[in-house]
Design an enzyme around this catalytic site. Sequence first.
Site, PDB file in Angstrom:
ATOM      1  N   GLU A  91     -39.201 -42.016 -54.279  1.00 43.27           N
ATOM      2  CA  GLU A  91     -39.199 -41.414 -52.761  1.00 43.27           C
ATOM      3  C   GLU A  91     -37.600 -41.220 -52.370  1.00 43.27           C
ATOM      4  OE1 GLU A  91     -40.576 -43.702 -48.712  1.00 43.27           O
ATOM      5  OE2 GLU A  91     -40.057 -44.747 -50.391  1.00 43.27           O
ATOM      6  N   CYS A 105     -44.404 -45.755 -51.488  1.00 44.62           N
ATOM      7  CA  CYS A 105     -43.711 -46.943 -50.985  1.00 44.62           C
ATOM      8  C   CYS A 105     -44.805 -47.851 -50.706  1.00 44.62           C
ATOM      9  CB  CYS A 105     -42.894 -46.576 -50.043  1.00 44.62           C
ATOM     10  SG  CYS A 105     -41.516 -48.040 -49.581  1.00 44.62           S
ATOM     11  N   LYS A 144     -48.348 -30.666 -53.316  1.00 42.99           N
ATOM     12  CA  LYS A 144     -47.699 -31.619 -52.506  1.00 42.99           C
ATOM     13  C   LYS A 144     -48.717 -32.681 -52.143  1.00 42.99           C
ATOM     14  CE  LYS A 144     -47.504 -30.025 -47.719  1.00 42.99           C
ATOM     15  NZ  LYS A 144     -46.566 -29.704 -46.767  1.00 42.99           N
TER      16      LYS A 144
END
Length: 525
Positions: free
Chosen positions: A275, A388, A335
Amino acid sequence: MPTWAALLAAAVAGGAMLVAFPPYGLWWAAPAAVALLALATHRRRMRAGFGLGVLSGVLFFTPLLSWTNLHTGMVPWLLLSGMEAVFFGLLGAATAWVSPLLDRRDRWNRGGWAWPLAVAAIWTAQEALRDRAPFGGFPWGRIAFSQDTSPLLRLAAAGGAPLLTFAVALIGALAGYAVLRGIGAGSDTRRAVAPLAAVAAACAVAGLAQAVPYAKPGGRSVYVAVVQGNVPRLGLDFNAQRRAVLDNHVNATIALADQVRAGTARQPDLVVWPENASDIDPLRNLDAGILIDRAADAIHAPILVGAVLYTPETGVENAGLVFNPGRTVGDPVDKYVKRHPVPFAERIPLRGIARIVSKEVDRVTDMTAGTRPGVLPVGPATVGDVICFEVAYDGIVRDTVTGGGQLIAVQTNNATFDEAEARQQLAMVRLRAVEHGRDALMASTVGISAFADSTGATSGETQFNHPAVVLAELRLSNQRTLATRLGAVPEYVIVALALAGIGGVALRRRREQLAATDDGTEEDL
Protein backbone atom coordinates in the site's frame (compact mmCIF):
# COMPACT_ATOMS: atom_id res chain seq x y z
CA MET A 1 -15.83 -11.86 46.01
CA PRO A 2 -14.97 -8.67 47.94
CA THR A 3 -15.00 -5.43 45.99
CA TRP A 4 -11.24 -5.00 46.24
CA ALA A 5 -10.72 -8.52 44.89
CA ALA A 6 -13.13 -7.89 42.00
CA LEU A 7 -11.28 -4.70 41.09
CA LEU A 8 -7.97 -6.53 41.20
CA ALA A 9 -9.29 -9.42 39.09
CA ALA A 10 -10.69 -7.04 36.46
CA ALA A 11 -7.42 -5.11 36.31
CA VAL A 12 -5.35 -8.28 35.97
CA ALA A 13 -7.78 -9.49 33.27
CA GLY A 14 -6.99 -6.40 31.19
CA GLY A 15 -3.26 -6.95 31.54
CA ALA A 16 -3.57 -10.66 30.78
CA MET A 17 -5.53 -9.95 27.61
CA LEU A 18 -2.86 -7.47 26.54
CA VAL A 19 0.03 -9.92 26.78
CA ALA A 20 -1.92 -12.50 24.79
CA PHE A 21 -1.41 -10.30 21.71
CA PRO A 22 1.73 -9.53 19.73
CA PRO A 23 4.39 -8.43 20.38
CA TYR A 24 4.10 -10.50 23.59
CA GLY A 25 2.26 -13.44 22.05
CA LEU A 26 1.29 -15.31 25.24
CA TRP A 27 -1.87 -16.75 23.67
CA TRP A 28 -2.79 -18.78 26.77
CA ALA A 29 -3.30 -15.54 28.72
CA ALA A 30 -6.52 -14.86 26.76
CA PRO A 31 -8.63 -17.60 28.42
CA ALA A 32 -7.14 -16.57 31.77
CA ALA A 33 -8.38 -13.01 31.14
CA VAL A 34 -11.88 -14.28 30.36
CA ALA A 35 -11.91 -16.31 33.58
CA LEU A 36 -10.74 -13.38 35.69
CA LEU A 37 -13.31 -10.93 34.33
CA ALA A 38 -16.08 -13.53 34.70
CA LEU A 39 -15.10 -14.04 38.34
CA ALA A 40 -14.93 -10.30 38.96
CA THR A 41 -18.41 -9.62 37.59
CA HIS A 42 -20.19 -12.66 39.02
CA ARG A 43 -23.08 -11.73 41.35
CA ARG A 44 -22.51 -8.04 40.72
CA ARG A 45 -25.18 -5.54 39.75
CA MET A 46 -25.08 -4.52 36.12
CA ARG A 47 -23.64 -1.08 36.80
CA ALA A 48 -20.85 -2.65 38.84
CA GLY A 49 -20.23 -5.15 36.04
CA PHE A 50 -20.09 -2.28 33.58
CA GLY A 51 -17.51 -0.46 35.68
CA LEU A 52 -15.36 -3.57 36.07
CA GLY A 53 -15.54 -4.21 32.34
CA VAL A 54 -14.49 -0.64 31.56
CA LEU A 55 -11.55 -0.95 33.97
CA SER A 56 -10.42 -4.12 32.25
CA GLY A 57 -10.94 -2.59 28.81
CA VAL A 58 -8.95 0.55 29.60
CA LEU A 59 -6.01 -1.48 30.86
CA PHE A 60 -6.19 -3.63 27.72
CA PHE A 61 -6.89 -1.23 24.89
CA THR A 62 -4.83 1.76 26.02
CA PRO A 63 -1.48 -0.03 25.72
CA LEU A 64 -2.64 -2.28 22.86
CA LEU A 65 -3.47 0.75 20.71
CA SER A 66 -0.53 2.88 21.83
CA TRP A 67 0.77 2.87 18.24
CA THR A 68 -2.06 5.27 17.36
CA ASN A 69 -0.39 7.83 19.63
CA LEU A 70 2.94 7.95 17.80
CA HIS A 71 2.18 10.81 15.42
CA THR A 72 -1.34 12.09 16.17
CA GLY A 73 -1.10 13.03 19.84
CA MET A 74 -2.67 11.57 22.93
CA VAL A 75 -6.28 12.71 22.51
CA PRO A 76 -7.26 10.48 19.51
CA TRP A 77 -5.48 7.53 21.10
CA LEU A 78 -7.26 7.95 24.43
CA LEU A 79 -10.64 8.53 22.77
CA LEU A 80 -10.30 5.37 20.67
CA SER A 81 -9.12 3.33 23.65
CA GLY A 82 -11.96 4.69 25.78
CA MET A 83 -14.57 3.94 23.13
CA GLU A 84 -13.34 0.35 22.82
CA ALA A 85 -13.32 0.03 26.62
CA VAL A 86 -17.02 0.91 26.66
CA PHE A 87 -17.69 -2.32 24.77
CA PHE A 88 -15.89 -4.17 27.54
CA GLY A 89 -18.16 -2.32 29.93
CA LEU A 90 -21.18 -3.75 28.12
CA LEU A 91 -19.50 -7.14 28.27
CA GLY A 92 -19.04 -6.81 32.03
CA ALA A 93 -22.64 -5.75 32.54
CA ALA A 94 -23.91 -8.68 30.49
CA THR A 95 -21.77 -11.25 32.31
CA ALA A 96 -22.98 -9.84 35.62
CA TRP A 97 -26.58 -10.11 34.39
CA VAL A 98 -26.29 -13.83 33.57
CA SER A 99 -24.94 -14.77 37.03
CA PRO A 100 -28.23 -16.54 37.92
CA LEU A 101 -27.47 -19.14 35.25
CA LEU A 102 -24.79 -20.47 37.56
CA ASP A 103 -26.41 -19.84 40.93
CA ARG A 104 -29.88 -21.20 40.24
CA ARG A 105 -30.72 -24.61 38.86
CA ASP A 106 -33.63 -25.92 36.90
CA ARG A 107 -34.33 -28.80 34.57
CA TRP A 108 -32.71 -27.19 31.53
CA ASN A 109 -29.60 -26.01 33.36
CA ARG A 110 -28.54 -28.80 35.67
CA GLY A 111 -25.51 -27.68 37.65
CA GLY A 112 -25.32 -24.27 36.01
CA TRP A 113 -23.61 -25.44 32.81
CA ALA A 114 -25.42 -22.81 30.77
CA TRP A 115 -23.32 -20.13 32.50
CA PRO A 116 -19.94 -20.80 30.80
CA LEU A 117 -21.69 -21.12 27.43
CA ALA A 118 -23.43 -17.79 27.98
CA VAL A 119 -20.21 -16.06 29.07
CA ALA A 120 -18.33 -17.30 26.00
CA ALA A 121 -21.20 -16.33 23.72
CA ILE A 122 -21.36 -12.84 25.26
CA TRP A 123 -17.64 -12.32 24.57
CA THR A 124 -18.22 -13.25 20.94
CA ALA A 125 -21.32 -11.06 20.69
CA GLN A 126 -19.37 -8.12 22.11
CA GLU A 127 -16.81 -8.56 19.34
CA ALA A 128 -19.52 -8.84 16.71
CA LEU A 129 -20.93 -5.51 17.84
CA ARG A 130 -17.51 -3.85 18.08
CA ASP A 131 -16.64 -5.09 14.59
CA ARG A 132 -19.55 -3.15 13.15
CA ALA A 133 -20.16 -0.04 15.26
CA PRO A 134 -19.68 2.83 15.26
CA PHE A 135 -18.70 4.05 11.78
CA GLY A 136 -18.21 0.54 10.46
CA GLY A 137 -16.47 -0.78 13.57
CA PHE A 138 -12.91 -1.37 14.72
CA PRO A 139 -12.15 -5.10 15.21
CA TRP A 140 -8.67 -4.68 16.72
CA GLY A 141 -8.23 -6.73 19.88
CA ARG A 142 -10.50 -9.65 19.03
CA ILE A 143 -9.54 -12.72 21.03
CA ALA A 144 -9.10 -14.69 17.82
CA PHE A 145 -6.31 -12.34 16.71
CA SER A 146 -4.26 -13.34 19.77
CA GLN A 147 -4.23 -17.01 18.80
CA ASP A 148 -1.87 -17.00 15.80
CA THR A 149 0.58 -19.33 17.60
CA SER A 150 -2.06 -21.28 19.53
CA PRO A 151 -2.98 -24.92 18.91
CA LEU A 152 -6.57 -23.67 18.75
CA LEU A 153 -5.84 -21.66 15.58
CA ARG A 154 -7.01 -24.50 13.35
CA LEU A 155 -10.59 -23.86 14.56
CA ALA A 156 -10.57 -20.86 12.22
CA ALA A 157 -10.86 -23.29 9.31
CA ALA A 158 -14.18 -24.52 10.70
CA GLY A 159 -15.86 -21.32 11.83
CA GLY A 160 -13.56 -18.38 11.30
CA ALA A 161 -12.58 -15.80 13.90
CA PRO A 162 -15.95 -15.93 15.77
CA LEU A 163 -15.69 -19.67 16.47
CA LEU A 164 -12.07 -19.28 17.58
CA THR A 165 -13.00 -16.46 19.96
CA PHE A 166 -15.90 -18.53 21.32
CA ALA A 167 -13.70 -21.56 21.95
CA VAL A 168 -11.01 -19.57 23.76
CA ALA A 169 -13.62 -17.71 25.82
CA LEU A 170 -15.38 -21.00 26.62
CA ILE A 171 -12.15 -22.48 28.00
CA GLY A 172 -11.74 -19.37 30.13
CA ALA A 173 -15.36 -19.46 31.29
CA LEU A 174 -15.03 -23.14 32.22
CA ALA A 175 -11.97 -22.26 34.29
CA GLY A 176 -14.05 -19.61 36.05
CA TYR A 177 -16.82 -22.14 36.56
CA ALA A 178 -14.33 -24.54 38.16
CA VAL A 179 -13.22 -21.85 40.60
CA LEU A 180 -16.76 -20.80 41.53
CA ARG A 181 -18.00 -24.36 41.94
CA GLY A 182 -14.90 -25.32 43.89
CA ILE A 183 -15.30 -22.59 46.49
CA GLY A 184 -16.85 -24.13 49.55
CA ALA A 185 -17.46 -27.49 47.91
CA GLY A 186 -17.44 -29.17 51.32
CA SER A 187 -18.70 -32.73 51.43
CA ASP A 188 -21.20 -32.31 48.61
CA THR A 189 -19.91 -34.90 46.16
CA ARG A 190 -21.67 -33.45 43.13
CA ARG A 191 -20.38 -29.98 43.88
CA ALA A 192 -16.88 -31.30 44.53
CA VAL A 193 -16.87 -33.10 41.18
CA ALA A 194 -18.08 -30.03 39.26
CA PRO A 195 -14.68 -28.28 39.12
CA LEU A 196 -13.04 -31.42 37.80
CA ALA A 197 -15.77 -31.77 35.21
CA ALA A 198 -15.24 -28.17 34.11
CA VAL A 199 -11.51 -28.71 33.70
CA ALA A 200 -12.23 -31.89 31.73
CA ALA A 201 -14.67 -29.96 29.53
CA ALA A 202 -12.06 -27.27 28.86
CA CYS A 203 -9.55 -29.94 27.89
CA ALA A 204 -12.17 -31.52 25.66
CA VAL A 205 -12.70 -28.21 23.83
CA ALA A 206 -8.95 -27.95 23.22
CA GLY A 207 -8.84 -31.59 22.15
CA LEU A 208 -11.73 -31.22 19.72
CA ALA A 209 -9.92 -28.33 18.09
CA GLN A 210 -7.14 -30.71 17.12
CA ALA A 211 -9.64 -32.74 15.10
CA VAL A 212 -10.18 -29.82 12.72
CA PRO A 213 -7.92 -30.41 9.71
CA TYR A 214 -5.89 -27.70 8.06
CA ALA A 215 -6.84 -27.14 4.43
CA LYS A 216 -3.92 -27.68 2.10
CA PRO A 217 -3.90 -25.78 -1.22
CA GLY A 218 -3.76 -28.30 -4.03
CA GLY A 219 -3.27 -26.03 -7.03
CA ARG A 220 -0.20 -25.12 -9.02
CA SER A 221 2.76 -23.36 -7.46
CA VAL A 222 3.67 -19.76 -8.17
CA TYR A 223 6.85 -17.95 -7.20
CA VAL A 224 6.07 -14.61 -5.59
CA ALA A 225 8.28 -11.64 -4.78
CA VAL A 226 7.32 -9.07 -2.14
CA VAL A 227 9.11 -5.73 -2.33
CA GLN A 228 9.45 -3.67 0.86
CA GLY A 229 10.95 -0.45 -0.47
CA ASN A 230 10.89 1.51 2.82
CA VAL A 231 10.27 5.27 3.18
CA PRO A 232 12.55 8.27 3.80
CA ARG A 233 11.13 8.70 7.31
CA LEU A 234 8.40 7.24 9.48
CA GLY A 235 5.37 9.24 10.57
CA LEU A 236 2.53 11.20 9.01
CA ASP A 237 5.00 12.69 6.52
CA PHE A 238 6.11 9.27 5.29
CA ASN A 239 5.03 10.28 1.77
CA ALA A 240 6.35 13.84 1.81
CA GLN A 241 8.90 12.54 -0.68
CA ARG A 242 6.46 10.53 -2.74
CA ARG A 243 8.83 10.14 -5.63
CA ALA A 244 11.47 8.71 -3.30
CA VAL A 245 9.05 6.07 -2.02
CA LEU A 246 8.13 5.09 -5.57
CA ASP A 247 11.79 5.07 -6.61
CA ASN A 248 12.63 2.75 -3.70
CA HIS A 249 10.17 0.14 -4.96
CA VAL A 250 11.13 0.56 -8.61
CA ASN A 251 14.84 0.30 -7.88
CA ALA A 252 14.43 -2.73 -5.61
CA THR A 253 12.43 -4.51 -8.33
CA ILE A 254 14.98 -3.68 -11.03
CA ALA A 255 17.76 -4.88 -8.73
CA LEU A 256 15.89 -8.19 -8.36
CA ALA A 257 15.62 -8.37 -12.16
CA ASP A 258 19.40 -7.92 -12.39
CA GLN A 259 19.86 -10.82 -9.99
CA VAL A 260 17.53 -12.97 -12.07
CA ARG A 261 19.53 -12.23 -15.21
CA ALA A 262 22.74 -13.00 -13.35
CA GLY A 263 21.34 -16.35 -12.25
CA THR A 264 21.54 -15.55 -8.52
CA ALA A 265 17.77 -15.27 -8.08
CA ARG A 266 14.83 -17.22 -9.44
CA GLN A 267 12.40 -15.60 -11.86
CA PRO A 268 9.19 -14.66 -9.99
CA ASP A 269 5.77 -15.25 -11.51
CA LEU A 270 4.39 -12.10 -9.91
CA VAL A 271 5.54 -9.23 -7.73
CA VAL A 272 3.62 -7.48 -4.94
CA TRP A 273 4.29 -3.93 -3.81
CA PRO A 274 2.68 -2.57 -0.63
CA GLU A 275 0.00 0.00 0.00
CA ASN A 276 1.17 3.55 -0.80
CA ALA A 277 4.09 2.32 -2.89
CA SER A 278 3.00 4.97 -5.40
CA ASP A 279 1.23 7.92 -3.82
CA ILE A 280 1.74 9.61 -7.17
CA ASP A 281 -1.23 8.53 -9.26
CA PRO A 282 0.42 6.40 -11.96
CA LEU A 283 -2.69 6.48 -14.15
CA ARG A 284 -2.67 10.28 -14.37
CA ASN A 285 1.03 10.99 -13.94
CA LEU A 286 2.93 9.64 -16.93
CA ASP A 287 6.31 9.73 -15.20
CA ALA A 288 5.11 7.50 -12.38
CA GLY A 289 3.39 5.10 -14.78
CA ILE A 290 6.49 4.84 -16.94
CA LEU A 291 8.64 4.01 -13.91
CA ILE A 292 6.32 1.17 -12.86
CA ASP A 293 6.14 -0.11 -16.45
CA ARG A 294 9.94 -0.08 -16.55
CA ALA A 295 10.09 -2.20 -13.41
CA ALA A 296 7.50 -4.68 -14.75
CA ASP A 297 9.36 -4.96 -18.07
CA ALA A 298 12.66 -5.50 -16.27
CA ILE A 299 11.36 -8.27 -14.01
CA HIS A 300 9.20 -9.84 -16.80
CA ALA A 301 6.32 -10.30 -14.36
CA PRO A 302 3.15 -8.45 -13.42
CA ILE A 303 3.32 -6.14 -10.40
CA LEU A 304 0.46 -5.59 -7.97
CA VAL A 305 1.02 -1.95 -7.00
CA GLY A 306 -0.46 -0.13 -4.01
CA ALA A 307 -1.37 3.34 -5.27
CA VAL A 308 -3.41 6.40 -4.44
CA LEU A 309 -5.61 7.57 -7.33
CA TYR A 310 -7.14 10.99 -7.93
CA THR A 311 -9.99 11.57 -10.35
CA PRO A 312 -12.64 14.30 -10.55
CA GLU A 313 -15.33 11.64 -10.87
CA THR A 314 -14.42 9.38 -7.94
CA GLY A 315 -12.20 11.61 -5.79
CA VAL A 316 -9.34 9.94 -3.88
CA GLU A 317 -9.05 6.14 -3.94
CA ASN A 318 -6.73 3.74 -2.15
CA ALA A 319 -6.18 1.06 -4.76
CA GLY A 320 -4.31 -2.01 -5.88
CA LEU A 321 -3.32 -1.86 -9.56
CA VAL A 322 -1.96 -4.59 -11.84
CA PHE A 323 0.84 -3.46 -14.15
CA ASN A 324 1.69 -6.15 -16.69
CA PRO A 325 4.99 -6.25 -18.59
CA GLY A 326 4.73 -4.88 -22.11
CA ARG A 327 1.93 -2.52 -21.16
CA THR A 328 1.53 0.56 -23.32
CA VAL A 329 1.23 3.88 -21.50
CA GLY A 330 -2.44 4.80 -21.25
CA ASP A 331 -3.68 1.21 -21.38
CA PRO A 332 -6.30 0.42 -18.71
CA VAL A 333 -5.23 -1.72 -15.75
CA ASP A 334 -7.11 -4.06 -13.45
CA LYS A 335 -7.70 -2.41 -10.11
CA TYR A 336 -9.21 -2.93 -6.69
CA VAL A 337 -10.37 0.06 -4.65
CA LYS A 338 -10.31 -0.28 -0.87
CA ARG A 339 -13.84 -0.95 0.33
CA HIS A 340 -13.45 0.11 3.95
CA PRO A 341 -11.51 3.38 4.29
CA VAL A 342 -10.51 3.70 7.94
CA PRO A 343 -12.71 6.16 9.89
CA PHE A 344 -10.73 9.16 11.18
CA ALA A 345 -7.70 8.12 9.14
CA GLU A 346 -8.83 7.79 5.52
CA ARG A 347 -12.19 9.45 5.96
CA ILE A 348 -13.39 11.80 8.68
CA PRO A 349 -16.93 11.31 10.02
CA LEU A 350 -18.25 14.33 11.92
CA ARG A 351 -15.33 16.40 10.64
CA GLY A 352 -16.37 19.56 12.50
CA ILE A 353 -16.38 17.76 15.84
CA ALA A 354 -13.25 15.78 15.00
CA ARG A 355 -11.41 19.04 14.25
CA ILE A 356 -11.96 20.12 17.85
CA VAL A 357 -10.21 16.94 19.03
CA SER A 358 -7.25 17.16 16.63
CA LYS A 359 -6.27 19.61 13.91
CA GLU A 360 -4.56 16.71 12.14
CA VAL A 361 -7.94 15.69 10.67
CA ASP A 362 -7.59 18.45 8.07
CA ARG A 363 -4.63 16.56 6.63
CA VAL A 364 -7.03 13.79 5.64
CA THR A 365 -8.95 13.94 2.37
CA ASP A 366 -11.95 11.61 2.49
CA MET A 367 -11.30 8.53 0.37
CA THR A 368 -13.98 7.00 -1.78
CA ALA A 369 -14.90 3.43 -0.86
CA GLY A 370 -14.80 0.75 -3.51
CA THR A 371 -17.79 -1.42 -4.25
CA ARG A 372 -16.29 -4.67 -5.55
CA PRO A 373 -14.26 -7.38 -3.79
CA GLY A 374 -10.52 -7.37 -4.41
CA VAL A 375 -10.22 -10.16 -6.95
CA LEU A 376 -7.45 -9.44 -9.45
CA PRO A 377 -5.75 -11.53 -12.15
CA VAL A 378 -2.01 -11.14 -11.55
CA GLY A 379 -0.09 -13.28 -14.02
CA PRO A 380 -0.84 -16.98 -13.41
CA ALA A 381 -2.72 -16.32 -10.17
CA THR A 382 -6.04 -14.83 -9.21
CA VAL A 383 -5.16 -12.78 -6.14
CA GLY A 384 -7.54 -11.90 -3.33
CA ASP A 385 -6.37 -8.36 -2.62
CA VAL A 386 -6.99 -6.81 0.81
CA ILE A 387 -5.66 -3.38 1.79
CA CYS A 388 -4.31 -2.72 5.28
CA PHE A 389 -6.89 -2.76 8.09
CA GLU A 390 -9.39 -4.57 5.86
CA VAL A 391 -7.70 -7.80 6.94
CA ALA A 392 -9.46 -7.39 10.32
CA TYR A 393 -12.94 -7.58 8.76
CA ASP A 394 -14.27 -11.10 8.17
CA GLY A 395 -16.58 -10.35 5.26
CA ILE A 396 -14.10 -8.31 3.22
CA VAL A 397 -11.50 -11.09 3.26
CA ARG A 398 -14.07 -13.81 2.61
CA ASP A 399 -15.44 -11.95 -0.41
CA THR A 400 -12.06 -12.14 -2.11
CA VAL A 401 -12.00 -15.92 -1.67
CA THR A 402 -15.58 -16.59 -2.72
CA GLY A 403 -14.94 -14.25 -5.65
CA GLY A 404 -12.18 -16.52 -6.92
CA GLY A 405 -9.03 -15.45 -5.07
CA GLN A 406 -6.50 -18.30 -5.10
CA LEU A 407 -4.14 -16.65 -2.64
CA ILE A 408 -4.53 -13.73 -0.26
CA ALA A 409 -2.40 -10.61 -0.57
CA VAL A 410 -2.54 -7.95 2.15
CA GLN A 411 -1.04 -4.66 0.98
CA THR A 412 -0.30 -2.42 3.94
CA ASN A 413 1.58 0.66 5.03
CA ASN A 414 2.88 0.65 8.60
CA ALA A 415 5.00 3.81 8.23
CA THR A 416 2.69 5.78 10.53
CA PHE A 417 2.76 3.10 13.26
CA ASP A 418 5.34 0.79 14.80
CA GLU A 419 6.48 -2.82 14.87
CA ALA A 420 3.90 -3.85 17.48
CA GLU A 421 1.07 -2.78 15.15
CA ALA A 422 2.71 -4.58 12.24
CA ARG A 423 2.98 -7.81 14.22
CA GLN A 424 -0.64 -7.54 15.35
CA GLN A 425 -1.62 -7.20 11.70
CA LEU A 426 0.55 -10.14 10.67
CA ALA A 427 -1.28 -12.26 13.26
CA MET A 428 -4.51 -11.48 11.41
CA VAL A 429 -2.95 -12.53 8.11
CA ARG A 430 -1.95 -15.85 9.65
CA LEU A 431 -5.51 -16.42 10.87
CA ARG A 432 -6.97 -15.59 7.46
CA ALA A 433 -4.65 -18.07 5.77
CA VAL A 434 -5.93 -20.84 8.05
CA GLU A 435 -9.53 -19.68 7.90
CA HIS A 436 -9.74 -19.85 4.11
CA GLY A 437 -7.12 -22.51 3.36
CA ARG A 438 -5.08 -20.09 1.29
CA ASP A 439 -1.42 -19.23 1.22
CA ALA A 440 -1.15 -15.55 2.05
CA LEU A 441 1.32 -12.69 2.14
CA MET A 442 1.65 -9.30 3.77
CA ALA A 443 3.49 -6.62 1.81
CA SER A 444 4.41 -3.54 3.86
CA THR A 445 6.22 -0.36 2.92
CA VAL A 446 8.40 -0.53 6.03
CA GLY A 447 7.69 -3.99 7.48
CA ILE A 448 6.78 -6.43 8.57
CA SER A 449 6.39 -8.22 5.23
CA ALA A 450 6.03 -12.01 5.29
CA PHE A 451 4.42 -15.09 3.80
CA ALA A 452 1.94 -17.31 5.68
CA ASP A 453 0.81 -20.78 4.66
CA SER A 454 -2.53 -22.42 5.30
CA THR A 455 -1.34 -23.73 8.69
CA GLY A 456 -0.50 -20.22 9.87
CA ALA A 457 3.27 -20.74 9.68
CA THR A 458 5.22 -17.75 8.40
CA SER A 459 8.37 -17.39 6.35
CA GLY A 460 10.45 -14.56 4.95
CA GLU A 461 9.61 -12.15 7.78
CA THR A 462 11.41 -8.85 7.22
CA GLN A 463 12.82 -6.41 9.74
CA PHE A 464 10.85 -3.28 10.55
CA ASN A 465 12.01 -0.07 8.84
CA HIS A 466 14.51 -1.83 6.58
CA PRO A 467 14.26 -2.23 2.78
CA ALA A 468 13.96 -5.84 1.69
CA VAL A 469 12.85 -8.18 -1.08
CA VAL A 470 11.57 -11.60 -0.06
CA LEU A 471 10.52 -14.47 -2.30
CA ALA A 472 8.61 -17.68 -1.73
CA GLU A 473 6.81 -20.42 -3.59
CA LEU A 474 3.09 -20.36 -2.84
CA ARG A 475 0.40 -22.79 -3.84
CA LEU A 476 -2.86 -21.66 -5.35
CA SER A 477 -6.21 -23.06 -4.24
CA ASN A 478 -9.78 -23.07 -5.48
CA GLN A 479 -11.13 -25.13 -2.58
CA ARG A 480 -13.29 -23.64 0.16
CA THR A 481 -12.97 -24.43 3.82
CA LEU A 482 -16.02 -24.97 6.00
CA ALA A 483 -15.45 -21.48 7.41
CA THR A 484 -15.47 -19.99 3.93
CA ARG A 485 -18.69 -21.78 3.03
CA LEU A 486 -20.46 -20.86 6.27
CA GLY A 487 -19.41 -17.21 6.31
CA ALA A 488 -21.06 -15.33 9.17
CA VAL A 489 -23.41 -18.20 10.15
CA PRO A 490 -21.30 -19.36 13.16
CA GLU A 491 -21.19 -15.78 14.46
CA TYR A 492 -24.96 -15.40 14.11
CA VAL A 493 -25.55 -18.68 15.97
CA ILE A 494 -23.23 -17.67 18.82
CA VAL A 495 -24.80 -14.21 19.08
CA ALA A 496 -28.22 -15.87 19.20
CA LEU A 497 -26.94 -18.06 22.05
CA ALA A 498 -25.80 -14.94 23.93
CA LEU A 499 -29.17 -13.28 23.45
CA ALA A 500 -30.92 -16.45 24.57
CA GLY A 501 -28.91 -16.49 27.79
CA ILE A 502 -29.59 -12.81 28.48
CA GLY A 503 -33.26 -13.19 27.59
CA GLY A 504 -33.62 -16.35 29.66
CA VAL A 505 -32.35 -14.57 32.75
CA ALA A 506 -34.70 -11.66 32.06
CA LEU A 507 -37.70 -14.01 31.91
CA ARG A 508 -36.63 -15.78 35.07
CA ARG A 509 -36.23 -12.51 36.94
CA ARG A 510 -39.66 -11.42 35.74
CA ARG A 511 -41.26 -14.65 36.95
CA GLU A 512 -39.60 -14.28 40.33
CA GLN A 513 -40.80 -10.70 40.62
CA LEU A 514 -44.35 -11.79 39.88
CA ALA A 515 -44.06 -14.66 42.37
CA ALA A 516 -42.71 -12.32 45.03
CA THR A 517 -45.59 -9.90 44.39
CA ASP A 518 -48.14 -12.70 44.66
CA ASP A 519 -46.61 -13.75 47.99
CA GLY A 520 -46.72 -10.19 49.27
CA THR A 521 -42.93 -10.12 49.62
CA GLU A 522 -40.15 -8.33 47.84
CA GLU A 523 -36.91 -9.79 46.59
CA ASP A 524 -33.72 -7.91 45.71
CA LEU A 525 -33.03 -8.90 42.16
